[in-house]
Design an enzyme around this catalytic site. Structure first.
Site: not given
Ligand code: NVA
Ligand code: CP
Length: 326
Positions: A102, A129, A132, A238, A278, A306
């Protein structure tokens, strides 16, 4: 080497193979059947950003498959002190069977994959992502909202809608991009409603439109939240402020104020519409409390999936790559 950096790396058939595996393994697990598909395998998880769902689901997932997970955050790694991606990736991949990353910049993930001797999985980047989205589609399948396909029928998923309609309302971010990839690969209708300044990047839209020519997907991109909601089987959104955008918070609150999913928007949708998010979610901002905590909301099933979707991905990637470590 097959990595999983974006849904666009795969054919429709391959994506459905992973989901069918996820459904099969989920059913086995539910029935108390052992699932040691990755017995003795190790997964390194590298987090350069916060995570709850991704961290827990990968760690538990690899354990339930008979393997072992190592969760590493940036401040525990030399990466966080400036060690280059090339060396980190080559070294970590020499000792594990799979790596989940990540990270902030998608290019960094691509670099990680380039120097890795084992499959690299995108656990979220600024552009995509994909894990997800597989969980989201698995949740849709379980609700009978999916494009018919023999691979899904073979694992007992029979009810469906010929061409589901998904309405995504909000930021044209990594989630919006990923919905474009999934819909355009699988052939359903994706409608995005984003403020004009926050539309997905034109290169992503171009890829989606190319994919749609093959899959028969319908892609609608507009700034009108009411039109996208009409007759939709899924409404999703989101956060308005993704990780790394905290400095823009105040401006974003203003720019997105008319892009909230509330009961009025939900009332325009199909009578059996489901709501997905998500998570993490911000009640009262991108979604009202009554919607996210209401009967149409499937957010907990979605987050739980997930775990299952990623098991399907890991087993599939392992089979494809036949990773062998001494
Ligand atoms: N768009 C959000 C998704 C979090 C799971 C981010 O990138 O922070
Ligand atoms: N939806 C998601 O990726 O959640 P986290 O940021 O908690 O991993």
């Amino acid at each position: 080497m097959r990595h999983f950096l974006t849904i666009n790396d795969f054919t429709k058939h391959e994506i459905l193979e992973m989901l069918a595996l996820a459904i099969k393994i989920k059913t086995e697990h539910k029935n108390g059947v052992e699932t040691p598909y990755l017995k003795g395998k190790t997964l390194a998880m590298i987090f350069e950003k916060s995570s709850t769902r991704t961290r827990v689901s990968f760690q538990v997932g690899i354990y339930q498959l008979g393997g072992f997970g190592i969760s590493l955050s940036n401040n525990e790694l030399q990466l966080g002190r400036g060690e280059i991606v090339r060396d980190s990736s080559a070294v970590i991949s020499s000792m594990v069977d799979m790596i989940m990353v990540r990270t902030h910049m998608h290019e960094r993930l691509e670099e990680f994959a380039r120097f890795s001797s084992v499959p690299v999985i995108n656990g979220l980047s600024d552009v995509f992502h994909p894990m997800q989205l597989l969980a989201d589609y698995l949740t849709m399948i379980e609700c009978g909202i999916f494009v018919p396909d023999p691979l899904l029928h073979n694992v007992g998923m029979k009810e469906n809608i010929a061409k589901p309609i998904v309405a995504y309302i909000g930021d044209g971010n990594n989630m919006a991009n990923s919905w474009l990839m999934l819909a355009s690969k699988l052939g359903f209708e994706i409608r995005l409603a984003c403020p004009n300044k926050y539309m997905p990047h034109k290169d992503i839209i171009k890829i989606a439109n190319e994919n749609a020519k093959i899959s028969g997907a319908t892609i609608v991109i507009t700034d009108d939240i009411f039109s996208v909601a009409k007759g939709a089987h899924v409404i999703t959104t989101d956060t308005w402020v993704s990780m790394g955008q905290e400095d823009e918070k105040e401006k974003r609150m203003w720019d997105f104020k008319d892009y909230k999913v509330d009961s009025n928007i939900m009332s325009l949708a199909h009578k059996d519409v489901i709501f997905l998010h998500c998570l993490p979610a911000y009640r009262g901002l991108e979604v009202s409390e009554e919607v996210i905590d209401g009967e149409q909301s499937k957010i907990i099933e979605e987050a739980h999936n997930r775990l299952h979707a990623q098991k399907g991905v890991m087993v599939w990637l392992n089979e494809q790559n036949q990773t062998k470590k001494s």
